[in-house]
Scaffold this active site. Sequence first.
Site, PDB file in Angstrom:
ATOM      1  N   ASP A  42      -7.954   4.193   1.040  1.00 54.85           N
ATOM      2  CA  ASP A  42      -7.114   4.358   2.218  1.00 54.85           C
ATOM      3  C   ASP A  42      -7.971   4.758   3.413  1.00 54.85           C
ATOM      4  O   ASP A  42      -8.568   5.832   3.424  1.00 54.85           O
ATOM      5  CB  ASP A  42      -6.050   5.430   1.942  1.00 54.85           C
ATOM      6  CG  ASP A  42      -4.944   5.440   2.970  1.00 54.85           C
ATOM      7  OD1 ASP A  42      -5.106   4.835   4.057  1.00 54.85           O
ATOM      8  OD2 ASP A  42      -3.906   6.061   2.686  1.00 54.85           O
ATOM      9  N   ARG A  47      -3.519  -0.552   5.303  1.00 61.76           N
ATOM     10  CA  ARG A  47      -4.033  -1.632   4.457  1.00 61.76           C
ATOM     11  C   ARG A  47      -3.076  -2.808   4.312  1.00 61.76           C
ATOM     12  O   ARG A  47      -3.470  -3.959   4.517  1.00 61.76           O
ATOM     13  CB  ARG A  47      -4.400  -1.087   3.071  1.00 61.76           C
ATOM     14  CG  ARG A  47      -5.578  -0.140   3.094  1.00 61.76           C
ATOM     15  CD  ARG A  47      -5.731   0.595   1.798  1.00 61.76           C
ATOM     16  NE  ARG A  47      -4.676   1.600   1.671  1.00 61.76           N
ATOM     17  CZ  ARG A  47      -4.545   2.421   0.650  1.00 61.76           C
ATOM     18  NH1 ARG A  47      -5.387   2.349  -0.360  1.00 61.76           N
ATOM     19  NH2 ARG A  47      -3.582   3.319   0.625  1.00 61.76           N
ATOM     20  N   CYS A  68       0.857  -1.186   0.000  1.00 64.01           N
ATOM     21  CA  CYS A  68       0.000   0.000   0.000  1.00 64.01           C
ATOM     22  C   CYS A  68       0.895   1.238   0.000  1.00 64.01           C
ATOM     23  O   CYS A  68       2.055   1.156  -0.393  1.00 64.01           O
ATOM     24  CB  CYS A  68      -0.993  -0.015   1.162  1.00 64.01           C
ATOM     25  SG  CYS A  68      -0.279   0.264   2.798  1.00 64.01           S
TER      26      CYS A  68
END
Length: 182
Positions: free
Chosen positions: A137, A20, A14
Site C-alpha cells: 500500500d 492501488r 484493494c
Amino acid sequence: MYSASRPYRIITVCTGNICRSPMAELMLREAFDAAGLADVVVVDSAGTTSYEVGRPIDPRAARKLSAHRIISESHVARVWRTDWFQDRDLILALDVDHYGWLQQAASQPADLEKIRMLRSFDPAAAGRNTLELGIDDPWYGGHRDFDATWDLIHAAIPGIVEFVRAAVAGKQDDSQQVRSTS
C-alpha cells in the site's frame, strides 16, 4: 460467466479504493482502449473496507496517473459488493490480504476461479508463490511508493490484456460457431 452478448467485466480490488485499485482500473482502461478492446471490456474497482467510501482518489495516485495523461478526477471510492462475484469475469486482487479476503467472501466454486492476483500476469513474477505477488500500500509512503505501485501494475498489464483478448476471442468464436450450426 462471460458471453459475447455482454462486455467482459474486470474489477480491481484493494483496501480503501483510493490508491492501488483505482490506479489499476484506470491504467487497464487506457490499455484496453489502446488495444482496441474498449468496446468489449469494462473495468472498475472497489475496496474491501468502507474506510474511504465516497472519497476521491489519493492525490499522489492522481498525480502519478496525470503524469501519464490518465484522468482520475471522477473516481469515487466504493466498497465491494458480494453480488459482483456473479457480474465480473475477472477479479484482480492487488495484495495478498485482498486475495484472501475475496476467497473467503466467495460463496461458489466458480467465484474462486475468477480471483487472481494482478501481478500473476507479470511475466517477471511467473512461478512465484501467491504470497510474493502483492503490491504494498503506497498510502503509507511517499511519491516513490506510488512510482513503485505504477511500475508493478504496469508490468502486469500486457499479460492481462492478452488474457482478456484470448477470453473475448474464444467466446466470440464459440458464439459464431453456435450461429453457424443453427
